[in-house]
Design an enzyme around this catalytic site. Structure first.
Site, short mmCIF file in Angstrom:
data_model
loop_
_atom_site.label_atom_id
_atom_site.label_comp_id
_atom_site.label_asym_id
_atom_site.label_seq_id
_atom_site.Cartn_x
_atom_site.Cartn_y
_atom_site.Cartn_z
N SER A 190 36.24 24.36 67.00
CA SER A 190 37.04 24.33 65.78
C SER A 190 37.28 25.75 65.27
CB SER A 190 36.28 23.54 64.70
OG SER A 190 36.91 23.67 63.44
N TYR A 203 28.36 21.55 59.86
CA TYR A 203 29.44 21.33 60.84
C TYR A 203 29.88 22.64 61.49
CZ TYR A 203 34.11 20.10 62.61
OH TYR A 203 35.23 19.92 63.40
P1 NAD Z 1 38.33 11.35 64.88
O1 NAD Z 1 37.56 10.75 63.78
O2 NAD Z 1 39.56 10.66 65.30
O3 NAD Z 1 37.43 11.50 66.17
C1 NAD Z 1 36.06 11.72 66.14
C2 NAD Z 1 35.42 10.66 67.00
O4 NAD Z 1 34.04 10.98 67.17
C3 NAD Z 1 35.44 9.26 66.42
O5 NAD Z 1 36.62 8.56 66.75
C4 NAD Z 1 34.22 8.64 67.03
O6 NAD Z 1 34.58 7.83 68.14
C5 NAD Z 1 33.42 9.82 67.54
N1 NAD Z 1 32.06 9.77 66.97
C6 NAD Z 1 31.63 10.26 65.79
N2 NAD Z 1 30.32 9.99 65.63
C7 NAD Z 1 29.93 9.31 66.74
C8 NAD Z 1 28.70 8.75 67.18
N3 NAD Z 1 27.58 8.87 66.45
N4 NAD Z 1 28.68 8.10 68.36
C9 NAD Z 1 29.81 7.97 69.11
N5 NAD Z 1 31.00 8.49 68.76
C10 NAD Z 1 31.04 9.15 67.58
O7 NAD Z 1 38.64 12.85 64.46
P2 NAD Z 1 39.19 14.12 65.28
O8 NAD Z 1 39.58 15.07 64.24
O9 NAD Z 1 40.14 13.73 66.32
O10 NAD Z 1 37.88 14.68 65.95
C11 NAD Z 1 37.76 15.00 67.32
C12 NAD Z 1 37.10 16.35 67.49
O11 NAD Z 1 37.96 17.35 66.96
C13 NAD Z 1 35.77 16.50 66.76
O12 NAD Z 1 34.85 17.16 67.61
C14 NAD Z 1 36.12 17.38 65.60
O13 NAD Z 1 35.01 18.14 65.16
C15 NAD Z 1 37.19 18.24 66.21
N6 NAD Z 1 38.03 18.95 65.25
C16 NAD Z 1 38.84 18.27 64.40
C17 NAD Z 1 39.62 18.98 63.50
C18 NAD Z 1 40.54 18.28 62.52
O14 NAD Z 1 41.07 18.93 61.64
N7 NAD Z 1 40.73 16.99 62.62
C19 NAD Z 1 39.58 20.37 63.48
C20 NAD Z 1 38.75 21.03 64.37
C21 NAD Z 1 37.98 20.32 65.24
#
Ligand code: NAD
Ligand code: MG
Length: 298
Positions: A190, A203
């Site tokens: 991130s 985080y």
């Molecule tokens: P999202 O909520 O769609 O995806 C995160 C997923 O993590 C969930 O769908 C879930 O299936 C999984 N998860 C969480 N806790 C879990 C657990 N205990 N067991 C099994 N699965 C679990 O959100 P996203 O934003 O697409 O996140 C995906 C990745 O992107 C993450 O690593 C997040 O940190 C990273 N990210 C997101 C952003 C943003 O702005 N959305 C920015 C930087 C990084």
């Protein structure tokens, strides 16, 4: 498809119709409940055979960035094993359907990433069900804001590290013996790894760890021909943000402080994962590909 990811457009004008208001869901949240809907590339991602015959395991594949990546991988010709939480079955079933429509073999393997035994079984089931593995995307993650370290619950700190860091270690450790030369491991870090918010102490720390893990392991596995890289998203419209990833009042202005002036959509992340998974990035190792609307990174 009226537009696809190759259509010439001004990125500052894209997604003007996706302008969310304040909203909240309990963790882990559902794409099905996001308003307006995020773009996962359902109607826009066009495959051209860049991952033909490949076998991928993606965590957090039910929604957000993981789901957009799963759609892109399937349309590029890969078979996909999807990890997600049991509560996310509704999102997972919809995505699995889209992957199957693209002709992919799909495995749905729900479970909790904080559980080491699940992580091990996940890899074993993926290898067994897909007949091998050559792409691993560690993408599942937890983000819950907290304004004061004296009130940051110990179990939140531990859960965030278990989900974002320990699971990546357990899954990767289990997967590596199965990965042939030419395989790719892609971790999701991130912008928080370099520009940590004051309210995301736990985080942001996990995301800096993921960058270091990626760069260390990349050197270790390069001689075997296994490439390890990371994608670093900026502010992206996903369920993570409305399940206390951000305070409510930040949702409506989410991403407006980026040089592009808007948040990103999961569909805009998928091509980065495709590039790092595909053999076309054969000399790209230990890299973090930033997809963040223009925010400077080291
Ligand atoms: P999202 O909520 O769609 O995806 C995160 C997923 O993590 C969930 O769908 C879930 O299936 C999984 N998860 C969480 N806790 C879990 C657990 N205990 N067991 C099994 N699965 C679990 O959100 P996203 O934003 O697409 O996140 C995906 C990745 O992107 C993450 O690593 C997040 O940190 C990273 N990210 C997101 C952003 C943003 O702005 N959305 C920015 C930087 C990084
Ligand atoms: Mg989800």
């Amino acid at each position: 498809m009226s537009r696809d990811q190759y259509t010439f457009v001004n990125p500052a004008d894209l997604y003007a119709d996706i302008d969310p208001k304040k909203q909240h869901q309990p963790e882990p949240g559902l794409d099905a409940e996001l308003a307006p809907k995020a773009d996962l590339g359902e109607d826009t991602y066009r495959g051209t055979g860049r991952l033909a015959g490949r076998k991928a395991l993606i965590t957090g594949a039910d929604s957000g960035i993981g789901a957009a990546t799963a759609i892109a991988f399937a349309r590029e010709g890969a078979d996909v094993a999807m990890s997600y939480l049991p509560e996310e079955e509704e999102d997972a079933a919809r995505i699995a359907g889209i992957l199957r429509e693209a002709g992919a073999t799909v495995l749905t393997i729900p479970g909790d990433l904080r559980d080491k035994e699940y992580c091990r079984a996940l890899v074993a089931e993926a290898v067994e069900g897909l007949g091998g593995l050559d792409i691993l995307v560690n993408n599942g993650g937890k983000q819950v804001f907290n304004e004061d370290i004296t009130t940051l619950p110990d179990d939140q700190f531990d859960d965030t590290f278990a989900t974002n860091v320990s699971a990546m270690f357990w899954i990767t450790k289990e997967a590596v013996p199965h990965l042939p030369g030419g395989s790719a491991i892609i971790n999701t870090t991130s912008i928080q790894a370099y520009s940590p918010s004051d309210i995301l102490v736990d985080y942001a720390s996990t995301k800096a760890t993921i960058n270091a893990f990626t760069k260390a392991l990349a050197q270790q596995l390069a001689p075997k021909g296994i490439r390890v890289n990371a994608v670093a998203p900026g502010p992206i419209w996903t369920p993570l943000q409305v399940t206390d990833g951000q305070p409510q009042e930040k949702i409506a202005v989410f991403g407006e402080d980026t040089p592009l002036g808007r948040m990103g959509q999961p569909a805009e992340l998928a091509p980065a994962y495709v590039f790092l998974a595909s053999a076309e990035s054969s000399y790209v190792i230990g890299e973090t590909l930033n997809v963040n609307g223009g925010m400077p990174t080291p």
